[in-house]
Motif scaffolding. Structure first.
Motif, PDB file in Angstrom:
ATOM      1  N   VAL A  55      -1.748   5.083   5.857  1.00  0.00           N
ATOM      2  CA  VAL A  55      -2.340   4.948   4.517  1.00  0.00           C
ATOM      3  C   VAL A  55      -3.802   5.408   4.519  1.00  0.00           C
ATOM      4  CG1 VAL A  55      -3.111   3.262   2.793  1.00  0.00           C
ATOM      5  CG2 VAL A  55      -0.804   3.115   3.753  1.00  0.00           C
ATOM      6  N   TYR A  59      -0.758   1.094   8.404  1.00  0.00           N
ATOM      7  CA  TYR A  59      -2.132   1.088   7.885  1.00  0.00           C
ATOM      8  C   TYR A  59      -2.847   2.393   8.260  1.00  0.00           C
ATOM      9  CZ  TYR A  59      -1.882  -3.977   6.759  1.00  0.00           C
ATOM     10  OH  TYR A  59      -1.571  -5.208   6.237  1.00  0.00           O
ATOM     11  N   ARG A  77      -0.157  -0.094  -6.984  1.00  0.00           N
ATOM     12  CA  ARG A  77      -0.232   0.407  -5.607  1.00  0.00           C
ATOM     13  C   ARG A  77      -1.507   1.241  -5.417  1.00  0.00           C
ATOM     14  NH1 ARG A  77       1.388   4.822  -2.044  1.00  0.00           N
ATOM     15  NH2 ARG A  77       1.476   6.194  -3.853  1.00  0.00           N
ATOM     16  N   ARG A 115      -4.608   0.561  -2.827  1.00  0.00           N
ATOM     17  CA  ARG A 115      -5.049   1.556  -1.835  1.00  0.00           C
ATOM     18  C   ARG A 115      -6.548   1.810  -1.958  1.00  0.00           C
ATOM     19  NH1 ARG A 115      -0.513   4.932   0.310  1.00  0.00           N
ATOM     20  NH2 ARG A 115      -1.876   6.707   0.594  1.00  0.00           N
ATOM     21  N   LYS A 116      -7.019   1.880  -3.183  1.00  0.00           N
ATOM     22  CA  LYS A 116      -8.442   2.114  -3.403  1.00  0.00           C
ATOM     23  C   LYS A 116      -9.260   0.945  -2.846  1.00  0.00           C
ATOM     24  CE  LYS A 116     -11.530   3.428  -7.143  1.00  0.00           C
ATOM     25  NZ  LYS A 116     -11.729   3.338  -8.595  1.00  0.00           N
ATOM     26  N   THR A 141      -9.063   0.734   1.179  1.00  0.00           N
ATOM     27  CA  THR A 141      -9.732   1.815   1.901  1.00  0.00           C
ATOM     28  C   THR A 141     -11.196   1.957   1.521  1.00  0.00           C
ATOM     29  OG1 THR A 141      -9.036   3.464   0.253  1.00  0.00           O
ATOM     30  CG2 THR A 141      -7.574   3.125   2.142  1.00  0.00           C
ATOM     31  N   LEU A 148       0.824  -1.208   0.000  1.00  0.00           N
ATOM     32  CA  LEU A 148       0.000   0.000   0.000  1.00  0.00           C
ATOM     33  C   LEU A 148       0.860   1.261   0.000  1.00  0.00           C
ATOM     34  CD1 LEU A 148      -2.676  -1.022   2.684  1.00  0.00           C
ATOM     35  CD2 LEU A 148      -3.045  -0.810   0.212  1.00  0.00           C
ATOM     36  N   MET A 149       2.085   1.151   0.546  1.00  0.00           N
ATOM     37  CA  MET A 149       2.897   2.350   0.752  1.00  0.00           C
ATOM     38  C   MET A 149       3.953   2.592  -0.324  1.00  0.00           C
ATOM     39  SD  MET A 149       3.377   2.344   4.885  1.00  0.00           S
ATOM     40  CE  MET A 149       3.865   4.058   5.063  1.00  0.00           C
ATOM     41  N   GLU A 185      -5.506   8.622   2.607  1.00  0.00           N
ATOM     42  CA  GLU A 185      -6.625   8.446   1.658  1.00  0.00           C
ATOM     43  C   GLU A 185      -7.929   9.044   2.203  1.00  0.00           C
ATOM     44  OE1 GLU A 185      -6.558   7.100  -1.435  1.00  0.00           O
ATOM     45  OE2 GLU A 185      -4.381   6.865  -1.290  1.00  0.00           O
TER      46      GLU A 185
END
Ligand SMILES: [Zn+2]
Length: 263
Positions: free
Chosen positions: A197, A194, A147, A151-152, A155, A119-120, A201
């Motif tokens: 992130v 986490y 990535r 992330r989408k 989250t 994710l990062m 977002e």
């Protein structure tokens, strides 16, 4: 700006712990943050029989601080056998197509874990200013578009995505070698990462689903009944985790600061 967030204690649905002295040295970094875990053994020699898995489970329980946590420990084959509905988890997904595959599934029996590192960071992290062995894991970090897709997905609040760190401790000397081994030991900085992130977002409201609710629901287990408050306070990730015998393990983001700490 959100200053703090209180979450049900999370679980780690994909974890490596090793054995012996290393197991004893790394386990508390997981138990500090997580209530339960699925331990993927990856031992040498491998665990091939139920009796060996049972023995390994006993060694993990013996290495726990007394009075804490309940661990779910299993290996992949028994896991699949134990669930008659044949639920499938895509472990530590790393690509846009994997995320899309999960999103397109209509069976209701598919889930996926996502690690902090995927994710990062994208693959450039392995080559910034030179070869960076501590960013080398399998599956490797991918392009930026992957990535962003992860992330989408993570989250989004979608119940099919949940936390699995794939934390994998390796001695620093074995990572910084001519043929360095794969694996990132992210347990000391997992929830901090986490939180970072989801904060970036603007999705802190979906964090508890990802970290503490979606996994138990997928596995048919009750969510944990204790809560942890995370605050926007700097957390310095330790540079090295010592292991008995003089070796060290360099954790994910070791020596750097993250913006979230458990209070
Ligand atoms: Zn793994």
């Amino acid at each position: 700006m959100t200053r703090s967030i209180t979450l049900r204690r999370p679980d780690d649905w994909h974890l490596h712990l090793r054995d012996g002295e290393v197991l004893k040295a790394v386990l508390r970094h997981t138990t500090k943050q997580f209530a339960r875990a699925i331990v993927m053994p990856n031992l040498k020699p491998p665990i091939t029989r139920v009796a060996l898995a049972r023995d390994y489970r006993e060694r993990i329980l013996a290495a726990l601080d007394p009075g804490e946590a309940v661990f779910i420990e299993t290996i992949l084959r028994p896991l699949l056998k134990d669930f008659p509905a044949l639920k499938v988890v895509l472990e530590h997904i790393t690509t846009e197509s994997a995320a899309d595959f999960v999103l397109a599934d209509t069976s209701g029996r598919l889930g996926a874990t996502i690690t902090p590192q995927h994710l990062m960071f994208n693959r450039n992290a392995m080559f910034t200013g030179g070869l960076r062995p501590h960013f080398y894991c399998l599956p490797v970090l991918k392009r930026e578009r992957h990535r962003l897709a992860l992330r989408k997905a993570a989250t989004s609040g979608d119940p099919r995505f949940f936390l699995g760190t794939d934390s994998a401790p390796h001695f620093r000397a074995l990572k910084e070698a001519g043929c360095g081994c794969a694996g990132i030991f992210n347990a000391p900085a997992a929830m901090h990462s986490y939180c970072t992130v989801f904060d970036e977002e603007k999705a802190l409201g979906s964090l508890e689903a990802f970290s503490s609710l979606n996994g138990p629901r997928f596995y048919g287990l009750p969510p944990n009944e204790d809560w942890v408050t995370w605050t926007r306070t700097d957390y310095l990730v330790p540079e090295d985790i010592p292991v008995p015998g003089g070796a060290t393990i360099h954790p994910f983001l070791g020596g750097t600061k993250l913006a979230w700490s458990a209070s």
